[in-house]
Write a protein that holds these residues in place. Structure first.
Motif, short mmCIF file in Angstrom:
data_model
loop_
_atom_site.label_atom_id
_atom_site.label_comp_id
_atom_site.label_asym_id
_atom_site.label_seq_id
_atom_site.Cartn_x
_atom_site.Cartn_y
_atom_site.Cartn_z
N GLU A 157 28.46 68.93 -0.22
CA GLU A 157 27.25 69.88 0.26
C GLU A 157 26.12 69.42 -0.67
OE1 GLU A 157 29.80 73.56 2.01
OE2 GLU A 157 28.46 73.97 0.28
N ARG A 158 26.21 69.27 -2.05
CA ARG A 158 25.23 68.83 -2.48
C ARG A 158 24.53 67.49 -1.97
NH1 ARG A 158 25.54 69.34 -9.11
NH2 ARG A 158 23.12 68.40 -8.65
N VAL A 159 25.22 66.67 -1.82
CA VAL A 159 24.88 65.37 -1.04
C VAL A 159 24.28 65.65 0.11
CG1 VAL A 159 25.79 62.97 -0.40
CG2 VAL A 159 26.80 64.07 -2.29
N PHE A 160 24.66 66.61 1.06
CA PHE A 160 24.33 66.74 2.19
C PHE A 160 22.84 67.38 2.03
CE2 PHE A 160 28.79 67.45 3.75
CZ PHE A 160 28.83 66.02 4.10
N ASP A 161 22.64 68.32 1.07
CA ASP A 161 21.40 68.79 0.75
C ASP A 161 20.41 67.55 0.59
OD1 ASP A 161 22.02 71.35 1.25
OD2 ASP A 161 22.37 72.01 -0.65
N LEU A 162 20.93 66.78 -0.25
CA LEU A 162 20.24 65.55 -0.84
C LEU A 162 19.47 64.69 0.64
CD1 LEU A 162 21.67 63.87 -3.96
CD2 LEU A 162 19.36 64.84 -3.65
N ALA A 163 20.65 64.46 1.38
CA ALA A 163 20.15 63.61 2.59
C ALA A 163 19.18 64.51 3.70
CB ALA A 163 21.46 63.48 3.22
N THR A 164 19.37 65.86 3.43
CA THR A 164 18.56 66.60 4.31
C THR A 164 17.21 66.52 4.16
OG1 THR A 164 20.20 68.23 4.71
CG2 THR A 164 17.88 68.77 5.14
#
Ligand code: SF4
Length: 226
Positions: A157-164
């Motif tokens: 979820e932290r990676v997905f936040d970065l990707a967003t």
């Protein structure tokens, strides 16, 4: 051994030219030994767990290779193992970029989001390819009990936040290993932020008799520098 040497010491494989590691680009591929997971389907088990069995590629040979070959390449792919675990990684990437003047793409299992963020903020990596291994609940089985479902969820979820926030810097892949159903793939796809898709990689069973054969999707690993 100083910290710089310890980091370069993880460089244990090279593929001089790949047309499939960074979509649309011709890259060389560097394989960094060591991993934080223990996936039973791993094709690259010596690179991940026994890098001492593989020869070190001398730093000066790598820099010379990059200076000579950069004009025919569009970028450099860094894979593993799990490259984000390599000591002094930022300095190594800086030297690779300095020698090649090429952008860098890095593969990761996504379990070290703080390192991904750090590399992104320093402008050392242009593109991350993140492996989403499956539904969070299957992460213990998929990773040889290396991470819990909750740890996998928290990190990804932290990676997905970065990707967003950095949509051009990430893409996501899944390898359809035998314990994953089609529904599992759709569950994993559902984790991704809006606008991202999940690239499905075909799984090829490991050939355990080969010492350092390939990655999870079955690609050969070389160790020659010219
Ligand atoms: S498949 Fe990838 S993440 Fe899993 S053990 Fe092998 S190198 Fe590490």
């Amino acid at each position: 051994m100083n910290i710089d040497s310890i980091g370069w010491n993880h460089l244990r494989g090279i593929e001089p030219l790949s047309l499939c590691d960074w979509p649309g680009k011709a890259t060389c591929v560097f394989f960094m030994g060591g991993c934080n997971l223990n996936c039973p389907t791993c094709h690259n088990f010596d690179m991940a767990w026994n890098m001492e069995k593989l020869p070190v590629l001398p730093k000066e040979d790598i820099k010379s290779f990059l200076r000579n070959r950069a004009q025919w390449l569009d970028g450099v792919t860094i894979t593993g193992g799990e490259p984000t675990l390599v000591p002094n990684l930022g300095e190594i990437l800086f030297e690779i970029r300095k020698a090649s003047k090429l952008p860098i793409k890095m593969d990761s299992n996504g379990m070290t989001p703080e390192t991904l963020e750090d590399l992104l903020q320093q402008g050392l990596v242009e593109q991350f390819a993140i492996d989403v291994k499956g539904p969070y609940v299957k992460y213990p089985a998929l990773t040889g009990q290396a991470v819990t479902a909750e740890t996998a969820r928290k990190n990804l979820e932290r990676v997905f936040d970065l990707a967003t926030v950095n949509p051009g810097a990430f893409y996501f892949r899944i390898t359809k290993v035998p314990i994953l159903t089609d529904d599992d793939v759709e569950t994993a796809r559902g984790y991704l932020p809006d606008g991202f898709d999940l690239t499905i990689q075909k799984y090829i069973p490991p050939r355990r008799e080969h010492a350092h054969a390939d990655n999870e999707a079955g690609r050969p690993v070389g160790n020659m520098v010219d």
